[in-house]
Scaffold this active site. Structure first.
Site, PDB file in Angstrom:
ATOM      1  CE  LYS A  49      -3.967   1.938   2.571  1.00  0.00           C
ATOM      2  NZ  LYS A  49      -4.861   1.764   3.730  1.00  0.00           N
ATOM      3  CB  SER A 124      -8.163   3.734   2.720  1.00  0.00           C
ATOM      4  OG  SER A 124      -7.333   3.101   3.686  1.00  0.00           O
ATOM      5  CB  SER A 148      -8.491   0.842   5.562  1.00  0.00           C
ATOM      6  OG  SER A 148      -9.204   2.030   5.404  1.00  0.00           O
TER       7      SER A 148
HETATM    8  N1  GLN Z   1     -13.302   4.373   6.310  1.00  0.00           N
HETATM    9  C1  GLN Z   1     -12.604   4.711   7.513  1.00  0.00           C
HETATM   10  C2  GLN Z   1     -12.109   6.126   7.430  1.00  0.00           C
HETATM   11  O1  GLN Z   1     -12.322   6.719   6.446  1.00  0.00           O
HETATM   12  C3  GLN Z   1     -11.474   3.765   7.769  1.00  0.00           C
HETATM   13  C4  GLN Z   1     -10.269   4.057   7.003  1.00  0.00           C
HETATM   14  C5  GLN Z   1      -9.097   3.222   7.395  1.00  0.00           C
HETATM   15  O2  GLN Z   1      -9.225   2.194   8.040  1.00  0.00           O
HETATM   16  N2  GLN Z   1      -7.912   3.712   7.050  1.00  0.00           N
HETATM   17  O3  GLN Z   1     -11.514   6.645   8.318  1.00  0.00           O
END
Ligand code: GLN
Length: 446
Positions: A49, A124, A148
């Site tokens: 990532k 994400s 995410s």
């Molecule tokens: N969707 C969540 C957020 O926007 C989780 C994102 C994540 O785990 N990085 O914060």
């Protein structure tokens, strides 16, 4: 695509060939899961990532503001991988600074879900999940602050695992919300996730929140026949779509048939998860992202004076990042700090206590990952709606627990449905054992 386990039996030439095949296939397709095809070291290639540093590679967290920034050192997870016969291959697309649930906020454009080209891959870590599901990566690393890893894995029909907070070093991970972030594997199956988890987990003095509790290999003891007590939270699943509720009920039945003991529990503090998370996460994000000022990292846009340079540079953040920086500064500001931030920290304890109470009587909790399957690209307009879709994943991060998401069914449109098994802190073994048992029982067909 061959599994991670199979890939470990291949020699150097075979792995090099595999890398060029993955690159060709990714370039021919239009998933937009890879940002680039950089390669570091030999060994089984793992997609990384774009918020995890690999020395000498660009690392941009899916953001315009970090264009041109080159990692001066490797994250501890990368060094662990390289020490164990793996290598870093390619940067995976992601929501800007890991803020999002769809990968639509990436500077590089949206990634597509291999199961339906008009569908988001989740986020994400959408690039990581789409590449693994689309047969253009053997396995990948993602990061999970509020879901995410688990949610994109669920949307793309692959396996995603978030370790206990402190089990995997965050050194070299671009911080979003430091008290929630964990790096973890996204793979084709549960055993591969266990292999990759084993490879990255370690105690690290370079991360002050890293745990020095004894660490044992989960793969060596992996046991699908171990009988576990699994809690189902009946009152909690009502907000999931009908098809997800059906898949949940079927999985409960399969777990019982496999010899596990199912106990019924209720959770009431979960209704505070979203509010608590979006206070804690934005407060930490506002603090962490203050460093992107055009002086120290990435792209600087000069102004006539220092303040204008800051403004011009930080104007490169996308809308979602700006929204969170503003919200985070608001909840930390004098006058609102006690009302929001301090209160959220207290509620975070209540949420953790409620999980732990269930774990007095159960090894695992079975839960949906998301209330729906992957939505269509461009359909998530309202940020609050997007935040609500995190309802099943963020409590796990607030409580620092390990959890794994695995595909259990498809809905009537052929879109994957994932469920998660949540475990006690530092009991990754039960999480993997239970997941392996469920994986075998459901026999999900891609
Ligand atoms: N969707 C969540 C957020 O926007 C989780 C994102 C994540 O785990 N990085 O914060």
């Amino acid at each position: 695509m061959i599994t991670l386990k199979e890939a470990l039996t291949k020699n150097r030439e075979e792995l090099e060939l595999l890398k060029s095949e993955m690159e060709t296939k990714a370039k021919e397709g239009d998933l937009n899961a890879y940002i680039d095809f950089a390669s570091a070291g030999e060994g089984v290639p793992i997609l990384i990532k774009d918020n995890i540093q690999v020395k000498g590679w660009s690392v941009t967290s899916g953001s315009e503001i970090l264009q041109g920034y080159v990692a001066p050192y490797s994250a501890t997870v990368i060094e662990n991988l390289q020490a164990k016969g793996f290598s870093a291959f390619g940067r995976a697309n992601m929501d800007e600074f890991a803020m999002g649930s769809t990968t639509e906020s990436s500077f590089y454009g949206v990634t597509k879900n291999p199961y339906g080209e008009n569908r988001v891959p989740g986020g994400s870590s959408g690039g990581s999940a789409a590449a693994v599901a689309g047969g253009i990566a053997i396995a990948a690393l993602g990061s999970d602050t509020g879901g995410s890893i688990r949610q994109p894995a669920a949307y793309c029909g692959c396996v995603g695992m978030k370790p206990t907070y402190g089990r995997v070093s965050r050194f070299g991970l671009a911080s979003y919300a430091s008290s929630l972030d964990q790096i973890g594997p996204i793979t084709q199956n549960v055993e591969d996730a266990a292999i990759l988890y084993d490879a990255i987990a370690s105690y690290d003095t370079k991360d002050s929140t890293s745990s020095d509790l004894p660490l044992e290999s989960v793969v060596e003891k992996l046991d699908a026949n171990r009988k576990l007590t699994i809690a189902v939270v009946d009152n909690y699943i009502a907000e999931a779509s009908y098809e997800i509720q059906e898949a949940y009920a079927n999985s409960v039945k399969l777990l019982e048939e496999a010899g596990h003991t199912v106990v019924h529990k209720t959770m009431t503090n979960t209704k505070y998860d979203i509010a608590t998370y979006y206070i804690v996460a934005t407060a930490e994000a506002a603090t962490n992202l203050a460093r992107y000022d055009g002086i120290r990292y990435g792209k600087r846009i000069e102004g006539v004076n220092l303040e204008e340079t800051y403004r011009n540079t930080r104007a490169q953040f996308g809308d979602e990042v700006k929204r969170r920086v503003m919200l985070g500064n608001f909840v930390l500001s004098a006058g609102y700090y006690d009302a929001y931030y301090v209160k959220a920290q207290k509620v975070r304890h209540l949420i953790t206590d409620e999980f732990n109470k269930i774990f007095d009587e159960a090894d695992l909790i079975l839960s949906p990952v998301a209330p729906t399957v992957a939505p269509k690209i461009g359909s998530t307009h309202d940020p609050l709606e997007m935040y609500k879709s995190d309802m099943y994943t963020i409590g796990v991060n607030l409580a620092g627990l390990p959890a794994i998401s695995l595909p259990v069914a498809k809905n009537s449109e052929g879109m994957p449905i994932g469920l998660q098994l949540i475990g006690k802190a530092f009991n990754e073994q039960a999480v993997f054992d239970g997941a392996l048992s469920l994986e075998r029982a459901v026999n999900y067909i891609k």
